[in-house]
Design an enzyme around this catalytic site. Structure first.
Site, PDB file in Angstrom:
ATOM      1  N   CYS A 101       0.735  -1.402   0.005  1.00  0.00           N
ATOM      2  CA  CYS A 101      -0.016   0.112   0.012  1.00  0.00           C
ATOM      3  C   CYS A 101       0.931   1.222  -0.010  1.00  0.00           C
ATOM      4  O   CYS A 101       1.701   1.377   0.926  1.00  0.00           O
ATOM      5  CB  CYS A 101      -1.008   0.078   1.175  1.00  0.00           C
ATOM      6  SG  CYS A 101      -2.173   1.492   1.325  1.00  0.00           S
ATOM      7  N   HIS A 174       2.147  -6.824  -7.252  1.00  0.00           N
ATOM      8  CA  HIS A 174       1.489  -5.825  -8.071  1.00  0.00           C
ATOM      9  C   HIS A 174       2.747  -5.347  -9.043  1.00  0.00           C
ATOM     10  O   HIS A 174       3.667  -4.949  -8.577  1.00  0.00           O
ATOM     11  CB  HIS A 174       1.035  -4.574  -7.084  1.00  0.00           C
ATOM     12  CG  HIS A 174       0.384  -3.578  -7.964  1.00  0.00           C
ATOM     13  ND1 HIS A 174      -0.752  -2.909  -7.448  1.00  0.00           N
ATOM     14  CD2 HIS A 174       0.819  -2.835  -8.938  1.00  0.00           C
ATOM     15  CE1 HIS A 174      -1.184  -1.996  -8.301  1.00  0.00           C
ATOM     16  NE2 HIS A 174      -0.210  -1.965  -9.134  1.00  0.00           N
TER      17      HIS A 174
END
Length: 388
Positions: A101, A174
């Site tokens: 994040c 990611h």
């Protein structure tokens, strides 16, 4: 055998999204797909610990949401250990640790999220602490790099150190790096370039580990292309929130090879209404309210006849409706019967050749000299609470 062995493998999962993948959205998603793996929103370990007397509102879910993964974040080992123990009572199939994040609230003041990629020794310690306090499998979700620490070898060092220091054998990658200053979280999902070649190089260089690809994949067609190219799993985020029917409606058939459920959106709404009425105001002080429960439904008719009127009626109805039944009675006439009663047709959109050239772009193999990365890391004590 772990609990998760009882379910289909995580070939397809729905990304943890703050403010989005709450209990209501997961309930809707599970009505559409039986096999996709669901993730909670990221919960800070401190939140779980400090809300020990109010855990149901954060951790409870219906049994039909399995397979389901709890994603936690944090940097305090004591709190990570205690939060894991508290979560055990809820029977999550996996626990995932957030190392991806880029939000300033997380990577800045919180000092965790993507920032933890710069401290793989701690992440390995944290994963060992989490694993020692649960029978569930443990996984890590991360980026391919952070700021200027974005070389392929640095990513490999992170994977090598974490997997060497802990039981972590599955990483969700990611395929963009995170820029921790100057970009908002939404910009971090689109501005740093996708480097799928890093992901596929990990498959080559760490054959004993499992890797799920995330980032820039917007349809089941593209997810299937990733799996056919060798990915062990695929994770989608915003695409399944903004267009749940035409993505999730194809997961079971295209990804898992299962027969179609034959469910229609009218039937989905009938089942969701039962759920919504049962939880409305359940946790006191009007929580959850009708707007919370309706929010996952907003995009159910994406690109369909009546969608515009459905959304306009929704805005108006939420001003005065007090039950989900009264809300649906008011807004559903906007949707034609042929839309409500149709099945999810075979999806044909998406870039089937998305990964066609990726093997040509692979970086050089992670060299044996890089395997000394663990030796170069400073030794730090693992601090646990007295119960440990």
């Amino acid at each position: 055998m772990t609990v998760s062995d009882a379910y289909s493998p995580p070939l397809f999962s729905i990304a943890p999204m703050m403010g989005w993948t709450d209990n209501h959205y997961r309930t809707l998603a599970r009505l559409i797909t039986k096999h996709a793996w669901l993730y909670t929103e990221m919960l800070a370990a401190e939140t779980i610990v400090y809300q020990e007397d109010n855990l149901d509102s954060f951790l409870a879910y219906s049994p039909d949401q399995h397979p389901i993964v709890l994603q936690i974040g944090g940097r305090n080992l004591e709190n990570l250990a205690k939060a894991t123990r508290l979560a055990n009572a809820y029977g999550y199939d996996e626990i995932n640790f957030n190392c991806g994040c880029p939000s300033p609230k997380v990577s800045g003041r919180g000092c965790f999220g993507a920032l933890l990629m710069l401290d793989p020794k701690f992440v390995g310690e944290a994963m060992s602490v989490i694993a020692s306090n649960t029978n569930a499998a443990v996984t890590v979700k991360c980026r391919i790099g952070v700021d200027d620490h974005d070389s392929y070898n640095e990513l490999c060092d992170f994977i090598h150190i974490v997997s060497s220091l802990s039981p972590t054998k599955h990483f969700i990658i990611h395929s963009r790096k995170a820029l921790l200053s100057g970009l908002s979280p939404s910009d971090n999902r689109r501005i740093p370039p996708l480097k799928y070649e890093f992901f596929f190089a990990l498959l080559r260089d760490f054959p004993d580990l499992k890797f799920t690809i995330n980032g820039g994949i917007n349809s089941v067609v593209e997810a299937d292309a990733a799996l056919r190219s060798g990915a062990h799993g695929v994770m989608l985020g915003r695409a399944v929130y903004y267009n749940p029917w035409h993505t999730l409606g194809h997961v079971d058939t295209v990804i898992y090879g299962s027969p179609s459920s034959g469910i229609t959106r009218r039937q989905v709404l009938e089942k969701y209404q039962v759920y919504g009425e049962s939880v409305l105001g359940k946790y006191g002080k009007g929580r959850p309210n009708l707007r919370d429960i309706v929010r996952p439904l907003i995009n159910l008719f994406h690109s369909e006849s009546g969608n515009g009127q459905w959304k306009r009626r929704t805005d108006a109805a939420l001003l005065h409706c007090t039950t989900l039944k009264s809300f649906l009675d008011e807004v559903l006439p906007a949707i034609p019967d042929f839309v409500l009663d149709s099945f999810a047709f075979k999806e044909a959109t998406g870039r089937e050749d998305l990964f066609a050239d990726v093997r040509r772009l692979l970086p050089p193999p992670y060299g044996k000299e890089s395997s000394k990365a663990l030796e170069r890391m400073p030794t730090r004590p693992v601090i646990l609470d007295e119960e440990e």
